[in-house]
Design a protein around this motif. Sequence first.
Motif, PDB file in Angstrom:
ATOM      1  N   LEU A  22       0.741  -1.248   0.089  1.00 20.65           N
ATOM      2  CA  LEU A  22      -0.105   0.083  -0.020  1.00 20.65           C
ATOM      3  C   LEU A  22       0.880   1.344  -0.002  1.00 20.65           C
ATOM      4  N   ALA A  23       2.051   1.076   0.740  1.00 20.34           N
ATOM      5  CA  ALA A  23       2.685   2.393   0.816  1.00 20.34           C
ATOM      6  C   ALA A  23       3.438   2.755  -0.825  1.00 20.34           C
ATOM      7  N   ALA A  24       3.665   1.650  -1.442  1.00 20.93           N
ATOM      8  CA  ALA A  24       4.059   1.775  -2.696  1.00 20.93           C
ATOM      9  C   ALA A  24       3.033   2.130  -3.768  1.00 20.93           C
ATOM     10  N   LEU A  25       1.836   1.689  -3.542  1.00 20.77           N
ATOM     11  CA  LEU A  25       0.814   2.013  -4.288  1.00 20.77           C
ATOM     12  C   LEU A  25       0.398   3.458  -4.096  1.00 20.77           C
ATOM     13  N   ALA A  26       0.372   3.865  -2.810  1.00 25.68           N
ATOM     14  CA  ALA A  26       0.129   5.505  -2.603  1.00 25.68           C
ATOM     15  C   ALA A  26       1.218   6.363  -3.507  1.00 25.68           C
ATOM     16  N   GLU A  27       2.373   5.846  -3.741  1.00 29.38           N
ATOM     17  CA  GLU A  27       3.181   6.545  -4.539  1.00 29.38           C
ATOM     18  C   GLU A  27       2.822   6.611  -6.053  1.00 29.38           C
ATOM     19  N   ALA A  28       2.386   5.541  -6.434  1.00 28.08           N
ATOM     20  CA  ALA A  28       2.175   5.179  -7.552  1.00 28.08           C
ATOM     21  C   ALA A  28       0.817   5.999  -8.214  1.00 28.08           C
ATOM     22  N   THR A  29       0.014   6.036  -7.450  1.00 29.28           N
ATOM     23  CA  THR A  29      -1.363   6.589  -7.744  1.00 29.28           C
ATOM     24  C   THR A  29      -1.713   8.130  -7.190  1.00 29.28           C
ATOM     25  N   GLN A  30      -2.534   8.321  -7.818  1.00 31.01           N
ATOM     26  CA  GLN A  30      -2.736  10.069  -7.547  1.00 31.01           C
ATOM     27  C   GLN A  30      -4.212  10.428  -7.025  1.00 31.01           C
ATOM     28  N   ARG A  31      -5.351   9.828  -7.296  1.00 30.65           N
ATOM     29  CA  ARG A  31      -6.532  10.117  -6.568  1.00 30.65           C
ATOM     30  C   ARG A  31      -7.339   9.125  -5.747  1.00 30.65           C
ATOM     31  N   ILE A  32      -7.190   7.919  -6.229  1.00 27.33           N
ATOM     32  CA  ILE A  32      -7.835   6.852  -5.589  1.00 27.33           C
ATOM     33  C   ILE A  32      -7.441   6.485  -3.978  1.00 27.33           C
ATOM     34  N   ARG A  33      -8.314   6.137  -3.301  1.00 24.72           N
ATOM     35  CA  ARG A  33      -8.199   6.020  -1.805  1.00 24.72           C
ATOM     36  C   ARG A  33      -7.684   4.696  -1.628  1.00 24.72           C
ATOM     37  N   LEU A  34      -7.064   4.413  -0.542  1.00 27.77           N
ATOM     38  CA  LEU A  34      -6.452   3.160  -0.091  1.00 27.77           C
ATOM     39  C   LEU A  34      -6.264   2.640   1.014  1.00 27.77           C
ATOM     40  N   GLY A  35      -6.341   1.352   1.340  1.00 31.98           N
ATOM     41  CA  GLY A  35      -6.329   0.852   2.694  1.00 31.98           C
ATOM     42  C   GLY A  35      -6.251  -0.691   2.589  1.00 31.98           C
ATOM     43  N   PRO A  36      -6.139  -1.239   3.941  1.00 32.19           N
ATOM     44  CA  PRO A  36      -6.081  -2.739   3.940  1.00 32.19           C
ATOM     45  C   PRO A  36      -7.612  -2.931   4.321  1.00 32.19           C
ATOM     46  N   LEU A  37      -7.963  -4.126   3.619  1.00 25.80           N
ATOM     47  CA  LEU A  37      -9.255  -4.703   4.131  1.00 25.80           C
ATOM     48  C   LEU A  37      -9.229  -6.286   4.439  1.00 25.80           C
ATOM     49  N   VAL A  38      -8.765  -6.382   5.667  1.00 26.94           N
ATOM     50  CA  VAL A  38      -8.669  -5.381   6.715  1.00 26.94           C
ATOM     51  C   VAL A  38      -7.407  -5.757   7.565  1.00 26.94           C
ATOM     52  N   ALA A  39      -6.610  -4.848   8.067  1.00 25.00           N
ATOM     53  CA  ALA A  39      -5.707  -5.072   8.975  1.00 25.00           C
ATOM     54  C   ALA A  39      -5.738  -6.112   9.962  1.00 25.00           C
ATOM     55  N   ASN A  40      -5.191  -7.279  10.091  1.00 20.63           N
ATOM     56  CA  ASN A  40      -5.543  -8.174  11.237  1.00 20.63           C
ATOM     57  C   ASN A  40      -5.065  -7.517  12.523  1.00 20.63           C
ATOM     58  N   ASN A  41      -5.772  -7.575  13.622  1.00 15.77           N
ATOM     59  CA  ASN A  41      -5.357  -6.819  14.797  1.00 15.77           C
ATOM     60  C   ASN A  41      -4.216  -7.817  15.453  1.00 15.77           C
ATOM     61  N   LEU A  42      -4.283  -9.073  15.070  1.00 14.21           N
ATOM     62  CA  LEU A  42      -3.307  -9.802  15.603  1.00 14.21           C
ATOM     63  C   LEU A  42      -1.979  -9.925  15.095  1.00 14.21           C
ATOM     64  N   ASN A  43      -1.678  -8.824  14.157  1.00 11.74           N
ATOM     65  CA  ASN A  43      -0.508  -9.168  13.450  1.00 11.74           C
ATOM     66  C   ASN A  43       0.507  -8.099  14.005  1.00 11.74           C
ATOM     67  N   ARG A  44      -0.088  -6.948  14.548  1.00 10.74           N
ATOM     68  CA  ARG A  44       0.604  -5.837  15.058  1.00 10.74           C
ATOM     69  C   ARG A  44       0.143  -5.144  16.449  1.00 10.74           C
ATOM     70  N   HIS A  45       0.808  -4.628  17.257  1.00 11.57           N
ATOM     71  CA  HIS A  45       0.434  -4.082  18.396  1.00 11.57           C
ATOM     72  C   HIS A  45      -0.404  -2.725  17.792  1.00 11.57           C
ATOM     73  N   PRO A  46      -1.591  -2.209  18.371  1.00 11.07           N
ATOM     74  CA  PRO A  46      -2.030  -1.298  17.851  1.00 11.07           C
ATOM     75  C   PRO A  46      -1.273   0.224  17.881  1.00 11.07           C
ATOM     76  N   GLY A  47      -0.401   0.298  18.776  1.00  6.93           N
ATOM     77  CA  GLY A  47       0.585   1.362  18.853  1.00  6.93           C
ATOM     78  C   GLY A  47       1.394   1.446  17.358  1.00  6.93           C
ATOM     79  N   ARG A  48       1.839   0.324  17.210  1.00  4.29           N
ATOM     80  CA  ARG A  48       2.628   0.065  15.986  1.00  4.29           C
ATOM     81  C   ARG A  48       1.859   0.343  14.703  1.00  4.29           C
ATOM     82  N   LEU A  49       0.762  -0.446  14.675  1.00  2.42           N
ATOM     83  CA  LEU A  49      -0.104   0.206  13.590  1.00  2.42           C
ATOM     84  C   LEU A  49      -0.638   1.583  13.489  1.00  2.42           C
ATOM     85  N   ALA A  50      -0.798   2.303  14.525  1.00  2.00           N
ATOM     86  CA  ALA A  50      -1.116   3.502  14.518  1.00  2.00           C
ATOM     87  C   ALA A  50      -0.019   4.475  13.776  1.00  2.00           C
TER      88      ALA A  50
END
Length: 274
Positions: free
Chosen positions: A57-85
């Motif tokens: 998603l970080a790379a796609l944010a650089e590659a695109t101009q207008r479209i919205r981006l996000g994970p569907l969905v970030a697995n809460n078990l994969n990262r501490h919420p502080g790190r995800l924030a």
Amino acid sequence: MTLPVGFCLGTFGVSYAELRAAACLLDDLRFDSVWLWDHYVSWNDPRESVIEGLTALAALAEATQRIRLGPLVANNLNRHPGRLAKIAATLQEIAQGRFELGIGGGGWRPEQEAFGIDQGTVDERTERVAEAVQVIRLLWSGEPVTFHGRYYRLTNATVAPPPQPPPPIIVGARGVRLCRIAGRFADGLNVQWRDYGRLNEQLAALDEGLSESGRTRAGFDLSIHADWRDLHPDPVAALDRWQALGFTRTIVYVAAPFSDDDFRRLAQTLHLTR
């Protein structure tokens, strides 16, 4: 007016180059959004290639101009919420305000166990999401945060710089408890069309959560996660049906290989392209 349409691009058996090409085309065609999975292992075959979603998603944010981006969905078990924030704050800066944070409780046990992650029970995963969303929101204020929950404890924790603006938080849910949590703490809820039989109870739980937080569905993002086949043979009729049910956005899952011609035909049908 038909619902905005975004796409969740499958990350199994695909290269980043293919994801990038699809995302850039969807951006050019003026679709609403692009979403990626947060899986590390394919459930088709553990040896199948898998693209890590938040990195891509970080790379796609650089590659695109207008479209919205996000994970569907970030697995809460994969990262501490502080790190995800912190990750989300950086993604928002790269995307220049186009990032949205989808988050869910996880639940595919073989993937987690292979990496030694204890999933816990469904109730525990649900409660973790409720705490995580609160922690993330507090950290995005930019002020030191002290939070002593059952699962997460922070003492004078800070995310600097805070994201500007704070990304919408979209909870992906199937169970009613998570739908209620979305209403209490989040900016949106994403449910799956294959769970249509549970839709009434899901929406009732959402409304309960919204009421507890002093809100209504006005301004709340309620999206339906559908399959490409659910959109056809009449995309306009499908979108009108979902809109009549109260949804504000559609996110359509597509697996690789992605068809440029199909994306272009849909954009023409929906009169997105001039």
